[in-house]
Design a protein around this motif. Sequence first.
Motif: not given
Length: 124
Positions: A2-19, A87-98
């Motif tokens: 997966x992309x996460x395995x090949x690029x572990x520091x890409x942090x795809x879950x850092x949502x630009x709408x939230x960040x 929105x609550x779910x997306x924010x919690x997912x974002x926080x997990x990536x953070x």
Amino acid sequence: MSKTDSAPFSYEGLDRVIHEKARLGLLTSLMAHPKGLAFADLKQLCGLTDGNLSRHLAVLQEGGLVEVTKGYEGNRPHTTCRLTKAGRRRFLDYLAVLERLVRDAAKAAGREAPPLGRLGIIST
């Protein structure tokens, strides 16, 4: 692989709408108040002007993270803002990536990373 395995520091879950600083503050305020907050209360809590708050709420609303309800209390206009379920779910997912980012940064700096789940987001 997966992309996460090949690029572990890409942090795809850092949502630009939230960040974005103001939107992080808005979402955090709304997480702490599940029934929602009045526009004036959000403005005060986040230190924003009317125009800035309106624009950031519009972005969050377009993204499906926030619901804005306009009405009246007595004869005065009253706007209430609250997180949507998605929105609550997306924010919690974002926080997990953070949280993962913070752990990775601590590890890279040679410091002991905080225990997994310290923020109560990622369960062990």
